[in-house]
Design a protein around this motif. Structure first.
Motif, mmCIF file in Angstrom:
data_model
loop_
_atom_site.group_PDB
_atom_site.id
_atom_site.type_symbol
_atom_site.label_atom_id
_atom_site.label_comp_id
_atom_site.label_asym_id
_atom_site.label_seq_id
_atom_site.Cartn_x
_atom_site.Cartn_y
_atom_site.Cartn_z
ATOM 1 N N GLY A 405 -31.754 -15.041 -10.379
ATOM 2 C CA GLY A 405 -32.098 -13.624 -10.375
ATOM 3 C C GLY A 405 -30.892 -12.735 -10.565
ATOM 4 O O GLY A 405 -30.952 -11.711 -11.265
ATOM 5 N N GLY A 406 -29.765 -13.106 -9.941
ATOM 6 C CA GLY A 406 -28.545 -12.316 -10.110
ATOM 7 C C GLY A 406 -28.082 -12.299 -11.550
ATOM 8 O O GLY A 406 -27.682 -11.250 -12.081
ATOM 9 N N VAL A 423 -18.157 -10.531 -5.676
ATOM 10 C CA VAL A 423 -18.389 -10.228 -4.259
ATOM 11 C C VAL A 423 -19.884 -10.156 -3.963
ATOM 12 O O VAL A 423 -20.364 -10.645 -2.931
ATOM 13 C CB VAL A 423 -17.692 -8.908 -3.875
ATOM 14 C CG1 VAL A 423 -18.122 -8.439 -2.489
ATOM 15 C CG2 VAL A 423 -16.180 -9.073 -3.907
ATOM 16 N N GLY A 424 -20.654 -9.565 -4.892
ATOM 17 C CA GLY A 424 -22.108 -9.506 -4.722
ATOM 18 C C GLY A 424 -22.735 -10.892 -4.686
ATOM 19 O O GLY A 424 -23.620 -11.162 -3.867
ATOM 20 N N ILE A 426 -21.222 -13.729 -3.801
ATOM 21 C CA ILE A 426 -20.819 -14.417 -2.567
ATOM 22 C C ILE A 426 -21.675 -13.938 -1.395
ATOM 23 O O ILE A 426 -22.132 -14.739 -0.564
ATOM 24 C CB ILE A 426 -19.323 -14.189 -2.303
ATOM 25 C CG1 ILE A 426 -18.481 -14.936 -3.343
ATOM 26 C CG2 ILE A 426 -18.941 -14.658 -0.894
ATOM 27 C CD1 ILE A 426 -17.001 -14.638 -3.276
ATOM 28 N N ALA A 427 -21.920 -12.620 -1.319
ATOM 29 C CA ALA A 427 -22.800 -12.092 -0.266
ATOM 30 C C ALA A 427 -24.226 -12.609 -0.439
ATOM 31 O O ALA A 427 -24.921 -12.912 0.540
ATOM 32 C CB ALA A 427 -22.773 -10.565 -0.290
ATOM 33 N N LEU A 428 -24.662 -12.733 -1.705
ATOM 34 C CA LEU A 428 -26.003 -13.251 -1.993
ATOM 35 C C LEU A 428 -26.166 -14.685 -1.486
ATOM 36 O O LEU A 428 -27.220 -15.045 -0.956
ATOM 37 C CB LEU A 428 -26.251 -13.191 -3.500
ATOM 38 C CG LEU A 428 -27.456 -13.979 -4.046
ATOM 39 C CD1 LEU A 428 -28.751 -13.396 -3.504
ATOM 40 C CD2 LEU A 428 -27.455 -13.952 -5.574
ATOM 41 N N PHE A 429 -25.137 -15.508 -1.642
ATOM 42 C CA PHE A 429 -25.227 -16.891 -1.196
ATOM 43 C C PHE A 429 -25.529 -16.958 0.298
ATOM 44 O O PHE A 429 -26.331 -17.776 0.750
ATOM 45 C CB PHE A 429 -23.928 -17.627 -1.507
ATOM 46 C CG PHE A 429 -23.640 -17.756 -2.980
ATOM 47 C CD1 PHE A 429 -24.644 -17.582 -3.916
ATOM 48 C CD2 PHE A 429 -22.355 -18.043 -3.427
ATOM 49 C CE1 PHE A 429 -24.378 -17.687 -5.275
ATOM 50 C CE2 PHE A 429 -22.089 -18.164 -4.777
ATOM 51 C CZ PHE A 429 -23.099 -17.978 -5.700
ATOM 52 N N MET A 506 -20.375 0.270 -6.544
ATOM 53 C CA MET A 506 -21.404 -0.284 -5.658
ATOM 54 C C MET A 506 -22.514 -0.994 -6.437
ATOM 55 O O MET A 506 -22.990 -2.055 -6.011
ATOM 56 C CB MET A 506 -22.018 0.832 -4.805
ATOM 57 C CG MET A 506 -21.173 1.251 -3.619
ATOM 58 S SD MET A 506 -20.877 -0.106 -2.479
ATOM 59 C CE MET A 506 -22.547 -0.495 -1.982
ATOM 60 N N LYS A 507 -22.940 -0.460 -7.568
ATOM 61 C CA LYS A 507 -24.047 -1.062 -8.304
ATOM 62 C C LYS A 507 -23.746 -2.489 -8.769
ATOM 63 O O LYS A 507 -24.594 -3.372 -8.628
ATOM 64 C CB LYS A 507 -24.433 -0.182 -9.493
ATOM 65 C CG LYS A 507 -25.235 1.051 -9.069
ATOM 66 C CD LYS A 507 -25.649 1.900 -10.257
ATOM 67 C CE LYS A 507 -26.424 3.137 -9.802
ATOM 68 N NZ LYS A 507 -26.798 4.003 -10.932
ATOM 69 N N PRO A 508 -22.568 -2.773 -9.333
ATOM 70 C CA PRO A 508 -22.292 -4.170 -9.702
ATOM 71 C C PRO A 508 -22.264 -5.113 -8.501
ATOM 72 O O PRO A 508 -22.502 -6.317 -8.669
ATOM 73 C CB PRO A 508 -20.908 -4.094 -10.369
ATOM 74 C CG PRO A 508 -20.810 -2.706 -10.868
ATOM 75 C CD PRO A 508 -21.534 -1.866 -9.862
ATOM 76 N N ILE A 509 -21.980 -4.613 -7.311
ATOM 77 C CA ILE A 509 -22.026 -5.462 -6.115
ATOM 78 C C ILE A 509 -23.471 -5.720 -5.706
ATOM 79 O O ILE A 509 -23.850 -6.841 -5.340
ATOM 80 C CB ILE A 509 -21.251 -4.796 -4.951
ATOM 81 C CG1 ILE A 509 -19.768 -4.669 -5.301
ATOM 82 C CG2 ILE A 509 -21.416 -5.595 -3.665
ATOM 83 C CD1 ILE A 509 -18.960 -3.932 -4.246
ATOM 84 N N VAL A 510 -24.298 -4.684 -5.790
ATOM 85 C CA VAL A 510 -25.667 -4.750 -5.273
ATOM 86 C C VAL A 510 -26.617 -5.455 -6.234
ATOM 87 O O VAL A 510 -27.533 -6.168 -5.800
ATOM 88 C CB VAL A 510 -26.150 -3.314 -4.966
ATOM 89 C CG1 VAL A 510 -27.647 -3.287 -4.746
ATOM 90 C CG2 VAL A 510 -25.423 -2.767 -3.746
ATOM 91 N N LEU A 511 -26.411 -5.286 -7.552
ATOM 92 C CA LEU A 511 -27.354 -5.835 -8.532
ATOM 93 C C LEU A 511 -27.581 -7.344 -8.381
ATOM 94 O O LEU A 511 -28.738 -7.785 -8.318
ATOM 95 C CB LEU A 511 -26.875 -5.505 -9.952
ATOM 96 C CG LEU A 511 -27.180 -4.083 -10.434
ATOM 97 C CD1 LEU A 511 -26.472 -3.806 -11.747
ATOM 98 C CD2 LEU A 511 -28.680 -3.881 -10.607
#
Length: 553
Positions: A405-406, A423-424, A426-429, A506-511
């Protein structure tokens, strides 16, 4: 108020009625389900490979820094005129609030800017006051078109990132090619060849060579034979030139607690041209006053406006910004052009890529170390929680499927891979594994209930029993699993519609987190029970009993 049991909650009953037929279909059509998941994972890999790369997404600082460069021998009067003309043109654009320009350096030892470099800070009005359909890139293009002045090379950046680039790498643009060698003239020729090779590369803009030649110096070449004829010495000439042109201290003045030096030199009208300097008088003991031109040849000569060196080597630089393309792709194409070009670098000279690209390479190396470490930490945390390699692997397998999905969302959102995207992910994992743990815990609970009801033997437990209890463990505790997913989604989705300062980063981290949480949830709700069922069938077939791990929740 009263807490309703799970079975009597209307929302939970609604979700179970929709989920249970789906999970039963998945458990029946195993190969189809696994094939679809693996294909989706394989498709995401080329999507990621097609994405561009950059160090960090550009942060909109709500301002523009205009840094044009002109000829090194520009006069004070001419650079002042150019600065005034530029400021007037910039202020004519409706979106510009204010303009502040400076030429040369500030009165500080940390500012080594030459007189030929202009820095103009452009403050923009709030976006609500901009013309309809216009953005910051359009404003920069409009300004760049209006500010085409002969002899001036335009450069566009932002104040904060410019200072960071200059302090970190010594390059004031996005990317710089440092040319090292032993001779300034040769470095200048090599830099021009590099510039010619890079011209026309898609994405390269504001391309220029940092001037290392072209400066003007006043050369006073003493004629020693004439000095002897007039009874003068070299020291007499040096002192006269020092007093007349540079000024010499003749005393001090004290005003309160402050002390000032008093310097004297000739008035500007007597030293503002070579012809006037030639007429500066010298006092000869035998001939009286004689002009300076009688004992010295005075002329302007070319030289370096500023000498830059790194690692005990002289350095030049070719600089450029990147627009409408990713940094990684632009630099890779530029590298291929330089490699295919001939006779650019003579023996003993070499180039080095710097600027934001240097940070990009450093960030990639760091992430190649951090990402495996994060996965190892997650795996060992799972192992210590379950005391089983199989159960730890079952929870960790959600990580690559979260990647699906990412990858899809950043591809269709046209976002470049960067440290923020990493970073997004890594947080997703972490989020994906957290949801997977919840599912595995409830599936283990279902196995404990099966053992209590049927015993722990393949003679008493059938495949149908296993399937029913896996469905029960997956469906009857659906609400806490969905809550784990929804809390993350509901907290992250509003960022997509934000447009304030900092949203560019922020958007590239959150997407990837939003897309990954969605696909990992689908995987956990559908594929994890299937893999769990297959592993339990294998245990029952090989060992004759089920291994149940007591994990408290």
């Amino acid at each position: 108020g009263k807490f309703r049991p799970t079975d009597s909650h209307p929302v939970n009953r609604f979700l179970e009625r929709g989920y249970e037929p789906i999970i039963r279909w998945v458990l029946k059509w195993r190969k189809t389900t696994l094939t679809v998941n693996i294909l989706a994972l394989l498709i995401s890999i080329p999507l990621l490979m097609r994405l561009g790369t950059e160090f960090m997404p550009p942060l909109d600082e709500q301002s523009i820094l205009f840094m044009p460069v002109t000829l090194p021998d520009v006069s004070n009067g001419e650079i002042k005129r150019i600065l005034q003309v530029q400021d007037k043109i910039i202020k004519s654009v409706p979106e510009v609030e204010s303009v502040l320009g400076k030429a040369g350096r500030a009165n500080t030892a940390t500012d080594n800017s030459p007189m030929s470099m202009i820095e103009t800070i452009i403050m923009l009005k709030p976006k609500s006051q901009w013309r309809e359909g216009i953005n910051k890139k359009d404003i920069i293009k409009e300004l760049d078109t209006k500010l085409q002045i002969p002899g001036v090379v335009n450069g566009w950046t932002q104040p904060i990132i410019n200072r960071i680039n200059m302090l970190a790498t010594g390059i004031r643009t996005d990317v710089g090619i440092k040319v090292y060698g032993q001779n300034l003239d040769t470095i200048a020729r090599v830099s021009e060849r590099v510039k010619m090779a890079l011209e026309g590369t898609p994405g390269v803009s504001d391309l220029f060579v940092d001037p290392i030649t072209g400066g003007k110096y006043l050369d006073v070449d003493v004629n020693r034979a004439e000095l002897a004829r007039y009874g003068l010495t070299v020291d007499d000439v040096n002192q006269t030139v020092e007093f007349a042109l540079g000024g010499a201290s003749i005393g001090n003045t004290v005003e309160g607690r402050r002390r000032f030096s008093i310097s004297v030199r000739m008035a500007q009208d007597y030293r503002n041209s070579v012809e006037r300097i030639k007429r500066i008088p010298l006092q000869s003991p035998t001939f009286g006053e004689v002009p300076l031109s009688s004992v010295a040849d005075i002329k302007f000569v070319d030289g370096p406006p500023m000498i830059s060196s790194e690692n005990a080597l002289l350095r030049g630089a070719v600089m450029f910004n990147i627009r409408d393309r990713d940094m990684g792709g632009t630099v890779q194409e530029a590298m291929k052009k330089l490699e295919s070009a001939k006779n650019i670098l003579p023996e003993g000279y070499f180039i080095e890529w710097s600027g934001q690209y240097e940070n990009l390479i450093s960030g990639e190396k760091t992430l190649k170390i951090i990402a495996p470490i994060v996965l190892l930490i997650i795996f060992f945390s799972l192992y210590f929680a379950f005391n089983s390699l199989r159960e730890a692997f079952l929870s960790l397998i959600t990580v690559p499927f979260a990647l699906i999905g990412g990858a899809y969302i950043i591809f269709f959102w046209d976002v470049n891979l960067s440290v923020a995207v990493a970073v997004g992910f890594i947080a997703l994992f972490g989020i994906a594994v957290e949801t997977g743990i919840v599912m595995v815990i409830y599936l283990n609970d279902a196995m404990e209930q099966l053992i209590k009801a049927k015993g722990n033997s393949r003679e008493t437990i059938t495949k149908e029993d296993l399937r029913e209890y896996v469905v029960h463990g997956a469906a009857k505790r659906l609400r806490p699993k969905l809550m784990t997913v929804c809390v993350s989604l509901f907290g992250l989705v509003p960022v997509l519609w934000s447009n304030g300062v900092g949203m560019d980063v922020m958007k590239p981290i959150v997407l990837p987190m939003i897309g990954g949480v969605f696909t990992s949830a689908v995987h956990i709700l559908l594929v994890t029970p299937l893999i769990f069922l297959m592993s339990k069938e294998y245990e029952l077939r090989k060992y004759g009993k089920l291994e149940v791990h007591d994990v408290k929740h």
